[in-house]
Write a protein that holds these residues in place. Structure first.
Motif, mmCIF file in Angstrom:
data_model
loop_
_atom_site.group_PDB
_atom_site.id
_atom_site.type_symbol
_atom_site.label_atom_id
_atom_site.label_comp_id
_atom_site.label_asym_id
_atom_site.label_seq_id
_atom_site.Cartn_x
_atom_site.Cartn_y
_atom_site.Cartn_z
ATOM 1 N N LEU A 1 0.830 -1.204 0.000
ATOM 2 C CA LEU A 1 0.000 0.000 0.000
ATOM 3 C C LEU A 1 0.865 1.254 0.000
ATOM 4 O O LEU A 1 0.609 2.211 -0.746
ATOM 5 C CB LEU A 1 -0.914 -0.012 1.222
ATOM 6 C CG LEU A 1 -1.787 1.229 1.433
ATOM 7 C CD1 LEU A 1 -2.770 1.411 0.282
ATOM 8 C CD2 LEU A 1 -2.536 1.135 2.759
ATOM 9 N N ARG A 2 1.904 1.269 0.831
ATOM 10 C CA ARG A 2 2.821 2.405 0.878
ATOM 11 C C ARG A 2 3.432 2.687 -0.485
ATOM 12 O O ARG A 2 3.490 3.842 -0.941
ATOM 13 C CB ARG A 2 3.936 2.125 1.899
ATOM 14 C CG ARG A 2 4.947 3.247 2.060
ATOM 15 C CD ARG A 2 6.259 2.736 2.618
ATOM 16 N NE ARG A 2 6.931 1.795 1.708
ATOM 17 C CZ ARG A 2 8.058 1.145 1.982
ATOM 18 N NH1 ARG A 2 8.644 1.320 3.168
ATOM 19 N NH2 ARG A 2 8.606 0.327 1.102
ATOM 20 N N ASP A 3 3.877 1.637 -1.163
ATOM 21 C CA ASP A 3 4.531 1.807 -2.463
ATOM 22 C C ASP A 3 3.558 2.327 -3.520
ATOM 23 O O ASP A 3 3.929 3.130 -4.384
ATOM 24 C CB ASP A 3 5.147 0.485 -2.914
ATOM 25 C CG ASP A 3 6.310 0.045 -2.028
ATOM 26 O OD1 ASP A 3 6.815 0.900 -1.266
ATOM 27 O OD2 ASP A 3 6.689 -1.144 -2.074
ATOM 28 N N ILE A 4 2.311 1.867 -3.470
ATOM 29 C CA ILE A 4 1.293 2.350 -4.419
ATOM 30 C C ILE A 4 1.048 3.837 -4.207
ATOM 31 O O ILE A 4 0.987 4.616 -5.167
ATOM 32 C CB ILE A 4 -0.011 1.546 -4.261
ATOM 33 C CG1 ILE A 4 0.188 0.106 -4.763
ATOM 34 C CG2 ILE A 4 -1.160 2.210 -5.019
ATOM 35 C CD1 ILE A 4 -0.975 -0.814 -4.469
ATOM 36 N N TRP A 5 0.912 4.230 -2.946
ATOM 37 C CA TRP A 5 0.695 5.653 -2.657
ATOM 38 C C TRP A 5 1.908 6.497 -3.051
ATOM 39 O O TRP A 5 1.762 7.593 -3.579
ATOM 40 C CB TRP A 5 0.394 5.836 -1.161
ATOM 41 C CG TRP A 5 -0.993 5.429 -0.784
ATOM 42 C CD1 TRP A 5 -1.905 4.785 -1.563
ATOM 43 C CD2 TRP A 5 -1.630 5.653 0.480
ATOM 44 N NE1 TRP A 5 -3.068 4.575 -0.860
ATOM 45 C CE2 TRP A 5 -2.936 5.100 0.382
ATOM 46 C CE3 TRP A 5 -1.237 6.240 1.669
ATOM 47 C CZ2 TRP A 5 -3.841 5.130 1.446
ATOM 48 C CZ3 TRP A 5 -2.132 6.280 2.730
ATOM 49 C CH2 TRP A 5 -3.417 5.739 2.620
#
Length: 543
Positions: free
Chosen positions: A158-162
């Motif tokens: 999720l962090r990487d997508i954001w």
């Protein structure tokens, strides 16, 4: 042969008379309940009672009523039915600990069964006790510790997508955090719950079938219609067709079919492990642990769960765990967005950890993260209220005496030798207890994690299973998956707060809370858009 002589006519007449007698008895008990002698707000409508204004006014209205009339009051429900509402901790403890006497109303269980079947959320008494005993090993502290890598795998994804999205927007942009946290929580539940890859974050091949079937089933549950109300309230009318129709039935069949496949695969893996004569089973998901416990040799056959019951637990975990985790984490980001000093203090603590994927024990050793979670759940409990109905007459003790409408004071609500009649509806408040001024003080509505450094003595009487709050309920019916939800929340906040700074994307006053089943965020300026929480997100750069 005349119509009156047909055998079917007296049978129908007898059934109709019996049904009318049951309905009349139900309303008579409600309309003559001693609860009506308690103080309470005036009733604006015989049809809706106080229900409509409660829906519109939310928990703030309930708080005003308690301040004016006291912690134990009478509310009127639909068609003049009486309802007991209390924030009295002694009364709540009695209700929650006596789960055989105070149960979910049958109409509510029926509606839940339409989603999850006869699982832990919907069954009562010995059936609930049997199911929970078998499920307990899957939700133990040691088992949740094993799932730590899954929590961080999805949190970091999720962090990487954001981060990729924000870089496209020049290092800062607006993200609907509710949408993405919902997807992340679903992925975590899928892998940690039953080793199923939803791939909701990445939009992979499995993100469609089960996800959409589950979403459609939940959407149908959330829709109100006169037919669904009649079906729930009157079992004799459950033959009526619903507006959802074949689409809902098809969605539910998809869920059941996939559930059976997961169960069959899990049982086969356990059989192969046993056949090998050694513990070669590597699966750590909750379903595998549940199946292994259910297949243990020392459990009598009459105490085992059937495949249908196990299947129901899959969707119980999906419905309860997914909703609780995503909604609670969304509100935590909302609270941190409104309190930049708290956000900064939390980030400083999290950045002291050298690893992006700490162990669950390392995560639990972070005191300010723990305090932030506790304070967020106190103020933003996903489930604000729930209901119970008394299955027999009972005396309800009170810590604060109540003065009835005739001026008489009672230590318990007395009616002859009983205070609560069989069939009495009761509202169990979570949010109002968590925001009670007599417990938390004048700053009770302020997001202040530091209050957990010295918990108010009065909070020790709250009958909750965790964190001196009602967020996960209490007693034998307390949320079995509360450890799962807490660690998932901590993992997602750990990954996101270290990487990003969160600010309002618009007027904070525009963010509202829906008041149906769970407290979901929405924009007052765009209510038709449904659940959303857009926040301004910027990459955090160390100074």
């Amino acid at each position: 042969m005349g119509l009156a002589s047909l055998p079917i006519v007296p049978l129908v007449a007898a059934l109709l008379a019996y049904w009318l007698f049951k309905v009349a008895s139900f309303f008579y008990r409600s309309w003559t309940s001693a609860v009506r002698c308690l103080p309470g707000p005036p009733c604006p409508s015989f049809v809706y009672g106080n229900e409509k204004e409660m829906y519109e006014g939310g928990t703030a209205l309930l708080e005003r009523w308690v301040e004016r009339y006291g912690p134990t009051i009478h509310l009127q429900s639909f068609i003049g039915m009486s309802k007991l509402y209390t924030t009295d901790l002694k009364a709540l403890h009695h209700i929650l600990m006596n789960s055989y006497t105070y149960q979910k109303p049958e109409w509510f269980r029926y509606r839940l069964e339409e989603i999850v079947g006869k699982g832990l959320l919907t069954v009562e008494e010995d059936t609930h006790k049997r199911q929970r005993r078998i499920m307990n090993p899957a939700f133990s502290a040691s088992q949740i510790r094993e799932l730590g890598p899954i929590f961080f795998e999805k949190s970091l994804e999720l962090r990487d997508i954001w981060e990729a999205e924000i870089r496209k927007q020049g290092g800062g942009g607006t993200i609907d955090v509710s949408l993405w946290l919902n997807r992340a929580a679903l992925d975590i539940i899928g892998l940690g719950g039953f080793d199923y890859k939803f791939s909701a974050l990445s939009g992979g091949e499995n993100s469609g079938k089960l996800h959409h079937a589950f979403a459609e089933t939940i959407a149908n549950f959330m829709k109100f219609s006169p037919v669904s109300f009649l079906r729930a309230a009157f079992p004799a009318l459950r033959w009526l067709p619903t507006r959802a129709g074949n689409g809902a039935e098809a969605a539910h069949k998809i869920m059941e079919d996939i559930g059976r496949q997961l169960i069959d695969a899990g049982k086969q893996a356990i059989y192969q492990s046993r056949k090998a004569g050694q513990n070669t089973l590597k699966n750590k998901d909750l379903l595998t642990i549940l199946l292994r416990a259910n297949m243990a040799a020392d459990i009598p056959d009459n105490q085992r769960m059937s495949d249908e019951e196990v299947n129901a637990q899959i969707f119980t975990v999906m419905a309860a765990g997914h909703e609780t985790t995503s909604t609670a984490t969304t509100w935590a980001l909302y609270a941190l967005m409104k309190a930049p000093d708290v956000q900064k203090k939390l980030r400083n603590e999290l950045l002291q950890v050298p690893s992006d994927s700490p162990s669950v024990d390392e995560l639990n050793a972070l005191p300010y993260l723990d305090a932030v979670i506790r304070e967020s759940l106190r103020l933003h409990t996903p489930l604000p209220l729930t209901f119970r109905i008394s299955e027999k007459d009972d005396v309800l003790p009170l810590s604060t005496p109540v003065r009835d409408t005739s001026g008489k004071t009672h230590e318990s609500i007395q009616e002859l030798h009983h205070s609560i009649r069989k069939g009495q509806m009761i509202t169990i408040p979570m949010t109002p207890v968590n925001e009670d001024k007599t417990i938390w003080g004048e700053d009770r509505l302020e997001f202040r994690p530091e209050r957990w450094e010295c918990v108010p003595e009065a909070a020790n009487a709250i009958p909750g299973v965790w964190g001196n709050s009602m967020a996960f309920f209490g007693g034998p019916r307390a949320c079995i998956g509360y450890r799962f939800a807490i660690i998932a929340m901590k993992a997602m906040l750990f990954s996101l707060i270290r990487a990003f700074e969160f600010e309002p994307a618009g007027p904070v006053e525009d963010i509202g809370k829906s008041f149906f089943i769970v407290h979901r965020p929405f924009l007052k300026s765009d209510p038709e858009a449904g659940t959303q929480l857009p926040l301004k997100v910027r990459l955090y750069h160390k100074m």
